[in-house]
Scaffold this active site. Structure first.
Site, PDB file in Angstrom:
ATOM      1  N   ARG A  69       0.842  -1.206   0.000  1.00  0.00           N
ATOM      2  CA  ARG A  69       0.000   0.000   0.000  1.00  0.00           C
ATOM      3  C   ARG A  69       0.870   1.246   0.000  1.00  0.00           C
ATOM      4  NH1 ARG A  69       1.904   3.073   4.389  1.00  0.00           N
ATOM      5  NH2 ARG A  69       1.407   2.158   6.412  1.00  0.00           N
ATOM      6  N   GLU A 106      -6.529   7.064   7.956  1.00  0.00           N
ATOM      7  CA  GLU A 106      -5.363   7.795   8.504  1.00  0.00           C
ATOM      8  C   GLU A 106      -4.807   8.801   7.483  1.00  0.00           C
ATOM      9  OE1 GLU A 106      -2.428   5.480  10.650  1.00  0.00           O
ATOM     10  OE2 GLU A 106      -0.842   6.733   9.836  1.00  0.00           O
ATOM     11  N   ARG A 112      -5.381   5.524   0.847  1.00  0.00           N
ATOM     12  CA  ARG A 112      -4.449   4.410   0.979  1.00  0.00           C
ATOM     13  C   ARG A 112      -4.720   3.559  -0.250  1.00  0.00           C
ATOM     14  NH1 ARG A 112      -2.097   3.325   6.263  1.00  0.00           N
ATOM     15  NH2 ARG A 112      -1.346   5.382   6.838  1.00  0.00           N
ATOM     16  N   CYS A 147       1.215  10.459   9.554  1.00  0.00           N
ATOM     17  CA  CYS A 147       2.169   9.866  10.501  1.00  0.00           C
ATOM     18  C   CYS A 147       3.572   9.945   9.902  1.00  0.00           C
ATOM     19  CB  CYS A 147       1.785   8.405  10.773  1.00  0.00           C
ATOM     20  SG  CYS A 147       2.930   7.563  11.880  1.00  0.00           S
ATOM     21  N   THR A 173       6.015   8.091  10.122  1.00  0.00           N
ATOM     22  CA  THR A 173       6.588   6.810   9.686  1.00  0.00           C
ATOM     23  C   THR A 173       6.243   6.500   8.236  1.00  0.00           C
ATOM     24  OG1 THR A 173       4.654   5.517  10.342  1.00  0.00           O
ATOM     25  CG2 THR A 173       6.379   5.800  12.000  1.00  0.00           C
ATOM     26  N   ARG A 192       4.150   0.550   2.340  1.00  0.00           N
ATOM     27  CA  ARG A 192       4.345  -0.606   3.229  1.00  0.00           C
ATOM     28  C   ARG A 192       4.050  -1.847   2.407  1.00  0.00           C
ATOM     29  NH1 ARG A 192       2.574  -4.119   7.584  1.00  0.00           N
ATOM     30  NH2 ARG A 192       0.337  -3.835   7.280  1.00  0.00           N
ATOM     31  N   ARG A 218       4.375  -7.278  12.352  1.00  0.00           N
ATOM     32  CA  ARG A 218       3.067  -6.911  12.911  1.00  0.00           C
ATOM     33  C   ARG A 218       2.237  -8.182  13.108  1.00  0.00           C
ATOM     34  NH1 ARG A 218       1.014  -1.255   9.926  1.00  0.00           N
ATOM     35  NH2 ARG A 218       2.941  -0.122  10.294  1.00  0.00           N
ATOM     36  N   GLU A 273      -1.363  -3.423  12.399  1.00  0.00           N
ATOM     37  CA  GLU A 273      -0.702  -2.696  13.466  1.00  0.00           C
ATOM     38  C   GLU A 273      -1.436  -2.851  14.800  1.00  0.00           C
ATOM     39  OE1 GLU A 273      -0.260   1.485  12.657  1.00  0.00           O
ATOM     40  OE2 GLU A 273       1.725   1.253  13.521  1.00  0.00           O
TER      41      GLU A 273
HETATM   42  P1  ADP Z   1      -1.513  -0.316   6.949  1.00  0.00           P
HETATM   43  O1  ADP Z   1      -0.995  -1.463   6.192  1.00  0.00           O
HETATM   44  O2  ADP Z   1      -2.381   0.534   6.118  1.00  0.00           O
HETATM   45  O3  ADP Z   1      -0.399   0.423   7.623  1.00  0.00           O
HETATM   46  P2  ADP Z   1      -2.566  -2.136   9.036  1.00  0.00           P
HETATM   47  O4  ADP Z   1      -1.257  -2.557   9.622  1.00  0.00           O
HETATM   48  O5  ADP Z   1      -3.671  -1.840   9.989  1.00  0.00           O
HETATM   49  O6  ADP Z   1      -2.444  -0.801   8.151  1.00  0.00           O
HETATM   50  O7  ADP Z   1      -3.032  -3.237   8.022  1.00  0.00           O
HETATM   51  C1  ADP Z   1      -4.216  -3.084   7.309  1.00  0.00           C
HETATM   52  C2  ADP Z   1      -4.862  -4.388   6.944  1.00  0.00           C
HETATM   53  O8  ADP Z   1      -4.094  -5.039   5.949  1.00  0.00           O
HETATM   54  C3  ADP Z   1      -4.991  -5.365   8.098  1.00  0.00           C
HETATM   55  O9  ADP Z   1      -6.223  -6.023   8.012  1.00  0.00           O
HETATM   56  C4  ADP Z   1      -3.874  -6.354   7.823  1.00  0.00           C
HETATM   57  O10 ADP Z   1      -4.104  -7.628   8.376  1.00  0.00           O
HETATM   58  C5  ADP Z   1      -3.914  -6.381   6.324  1.00  0.00           C
HETATM   59  N1  ADP Z   1      -2.676  -6.896   5.724  1.00  0.00           N
HETATM   60  C6  ADP Z   1      -1.445  -6.389   5.834  1.00  0.00           C
HETATM   61  N2  ADP Z   1      -0.552  -7.099   5.132  1.00  0.00           N
HETATM   62  C7  ADP Z   1      -1.264  -8.110   4.553  1.00  0.00           C
HETATM   63  C8  ADP Z   1      -0.925  -9.195   3.702  1.00  0.00           C
HETATM   64  N3  ADP Z   1       0.340  -9.391   3.262  1.00  0.00           N
HETATM   65  N4  ADP Z   1      -1.910 -10.013   3.320  1.00  0.00           N
HETATM   66  C9  ADP Z   1      -3.180  -9.839   3.717  1.00  0.00           C
HETATM   67  N5  ADP Z   1      -3.556  -8.834   4.504  1.00  0.00           N
HETATM   68  C10 ADP Z   1      -2.616  -7.976   4.928  1.00  0.00           C
HETATM   69  C1  CIR Z   2       1.958   4.758  17.437  1.00  0.00           C
HETATM   70  O1  CIR Z   2       2.669   5.726  17.689  1.00  0.00           O
HETATM   71  O2  CIR Z   2       2.093   3.659  17.963  1.00  0.00           O
HETATM   72  C2  CIR Z   2       0.862   4.943  16.410  1.00  0.00           C
HETATM   73  N1  CIR Z   2       0.617   6.336  16.264  1.00  0.00           N
HETATM   74  C3  CIR Z   2       1.260   4.320  15.072  1.00  0.00           C
HETATM   75  C4  CIR Z   2       2.626   4.672  14.589  1.00  0.00           C
HETATM   76  C5  CIR Z   2       2.996   4.036  13.263  1.00  0.00           C
HETATM   77  N2  CIR Z   2       3.601   2.770  13.472  1.00  0.00           N
HETATM   78  C6  CIR Z   2       4.672   2.279  12.870  1.00  0.00           C
HETATM   79  O3  CIR Z   2       5.505   1.648  13.509  1.00  0.00           O
HETATM   80  N3  CIR Z   2       4.833   2.456  11.569  1.00  0.00           N
END
Ligand code: ADP
Ligand code: CIR
Length: 342
Positions: A112, A211, A215, A257, A259, A266, A295, A300
Site C-alpha cells: 500500500r 489515517e 491508501r 504519521c 513513519t 508498506r 506486525r 498494526e
Molecule cells: P496499513 O498497512 O495501512 O499500515 P494495518 O497494519 O492496519 O495498516 O493493516 C491493514 C490491513 O491489511 C490489516 O487487516 C492487515 O491484516 C492487512 N494486511 C497487511 N498485510 C497483509 C498481507 N500481506 N496479506 C493480507 N492482509 C494484509
Molecule cells: C503509534 O505511535 O504507535 C501509532 N501512532 C502508530 C505509529 C505508526 N507505526 C509504525 O511503527 N509504523
C-alpha cells in the site's frame, strides 16, 4: 499547555525527543492551517504505549515542528535533515524470483501507499466539508479507472455491520475505533466521508479518509511480490494523472504519521514460519538487519494468530519504492531460507 507527564516506562519516540526545552520552543507555534503542538502530540500523550506518538496536520507541520519531527524521522527512517528523498516506481527494475514456489510459507502479499490531496490539510484537522469534498473527488477519479482496476466505491456510512466486519476480517478494510487515530483527531465525524473502493477480485483497493486521505492498495494470495508491485505502480500512475498529491522534495509524499513519509509504502507478506517464530531472538535479528517490521495478523497493534505474521519494510523515506519493496523481498528470502534449514 503544560509539559506533559509521561510514565517512567514510556518508550515512544515522542517521550524520547519531547524534552522540556523542545516543548518550550515549540509550544506557541501554529501552522497556517491552525495546527498546534498540543494537537500534534495528543495521540502520544493520551496513549503512552505508542511507538511513535505524533501526527502532522499539514505539510507545514514538518517545518514548524521540525525540532521534534526531525529526530523522530531520523531514528525511524535513518533519514537526516539534509538528506534527499528519491522515487523509482518502475517494476521492470525488480529482478525477483518467486520466493515460495510450493506455497508453504507465504499466504498473501499486500503493498500500500498513502497519499493526501494537494490543497487540503491532513485528516487530523480537515473540516467535515473538506473531507466530504476529498471523498467526492477521489470517488469520481476512481470510478473512471478501467481495465483490471475498474471497481465500485462503497461508502462506510450505510454499510451493514456484517459487511463491514467481514471486510475487516478478510483484511480488506480498515478497522474502526483505533485509539491512536482517535486521539489524533482522525476519527472525527466517523463514518462520514470514509469508504472503500475495490475491483471485483479485491486485488486493487483504495481506502478513503482513514489515517490518510487515500491508501492505495494492491494485494493477492501467494507470494508474487513483483506482480503486486506492478499492479500498484500502474494504479498510482493512473490516479496521479487525475489528481495532484501533497509532496515535498525533501520528504516525498506527505502523510499524517511521520513513519509513512517518502514513498509512503508498506509492502508486506502474511507468512507462517513455525520454527523461526519460536526462536524470537533469531527472528528479530533477521528482520531488524533487513529493516523489516513484524506486525500481527490483523495489522498494526494486533497479535499474531494461528502462527501468521505480517512482515513489512519499516523504512519508507530516503529510499525509492523499488528499494522499499526490495527490503521486503531480501528479508523474506532470508527468513524462508533459515526456516527451511531449522
Ligand atoms: P496499513 O498497512 O495501512 O499500515 P494495518 O497494519 O492496519 O495498516 O493493516 C491493514 C490491513 O491489511 C490489516 O487487516 C492487515 O491484516 C492487512 N494486511 C497487511 N498485510 C497483509 C498481507 N500481506 N496479506 C493480507 N492482509 C494484509
Ligand atoms: C503509534 O505511535 O504507535 C501509532 N501512532 C502508530 C505509529 C505508526 N507505526 C509504525 O511503527 N509504523
Amino acid at each position: 499547555m503544560e509539559y506533559p507527564k509521561f510514565p517512567k516506562d514510556c518508550k515512544s519516540l515522542l517521550c524520547k525527543y519531547l524534552t522540556e526545552d523542545v516543548f518550550n520552543k515549540l509550544k506557541e507555534r501554529v501552522t497556517p492551517n491552525g495546527y498546534t503542538l498540543e494537537m500534534a502530540i495528543n495521540s502520544g500523550v493520551k496513549n503512552p504505549d505508542s511507538s511513535i506518538g505524533i501526527y502532522a496536520g499539514d505539510k507545514e507541520s514538518y517545518e514548524v515542528f521540525d525540532l521534534l519531527f526531525d529526530p523522530i524521522i531520523e531514528e525511524y527512517h535513518g533519514f537526516k535533515k539534509n538528506d534527499t528523498h528519491k522515487s523509482d516506481f518502475s517494476s521492470d527494475k525488480l529482478d525477483f524470483d518467486l520466493l515460495d514456489k510450493d506455497g508453504e510459507f507465504i499466504l498473501s502479499t499486500r503493498i500500500r501507499v498513502g497519499r493526501n490531496l494537494l490543497g487540503y490539510p491532513l485528516g487530523t484537522i480537515i473540516s467535515k466539508k473538506e473531507r466530504d469534498e476529498v471523498e467526492e473527488r477521489v470517488k469520481n477519479a476512481l470510478l473512471k479507472l478501467g481495465g483490471s482496476l475498474k471497481g465500485e466505491y462503497y461508502p462506510l456510512k450505510g454499510m451493514s455491520k456484517e459487511v463491514q466486519q467481514k471486510l475487516i476480517k478478510d483484511h480488506f478494510l480498515f478497522k474502526e475505533g483505533d485509539r491512536f487515530l482517535e486521539a489524533a483527531g482522525l476519527n472525527r465525524e466517523w463514518p462520514d466521508g470514509r469508504g472503500i473502493f475495490h475491483n471485483d477480485e479485491k486485488t486493487f483497493l483504495v481506502w478513503v479518509n482513514e489515517e490518510d486521505e487515500l491508501r492505495i492498495i494492491s494485494m493477492q494470495k501467494g507470494g508474487n511480490i513483483k506482480e503486486v508491485f506492478e499492479r500498484l505502480a500502474n494504479a498510482v500512475e493512473a490516479l496521479e494523472s487525475k489528481m495532484e498529491f501533497l509532496k515535498s522534495e525533501h520528504l516525498g509524499y506527505i502523510t499524517s504519521c511521520p513513519t509513512n513519509l517518502g514513498t509512503a509504502m508498506r509492502a508486506s507478506v502474511h507468512i507462517k514460519l513455525p520454527k523461526l517464530s519460536t526462536n524470537k531472538a533469531l527472528f528479530k535479528e533477521i528482520t531488524d538487519r533487513n529493516h523489516l517490521q513484524i506486525r500481527g495478523t490483523h495489522g498494526e497493534h494486533s497479535k499474531s494468530e494461528e502462527g501468521i505474521f505480517d512482515i513489512s519494510n519499516a523504512r519508507r523515506l530516503g529510499i525509492s519504492e523499488v528499494e522499499a519493496v526490495s527490503d521486503l523481498y531480501n528479508g523474506v528470502k532470508e527468513l524462508i531460507e533459515v526456516e527451511t534449514k531449522l
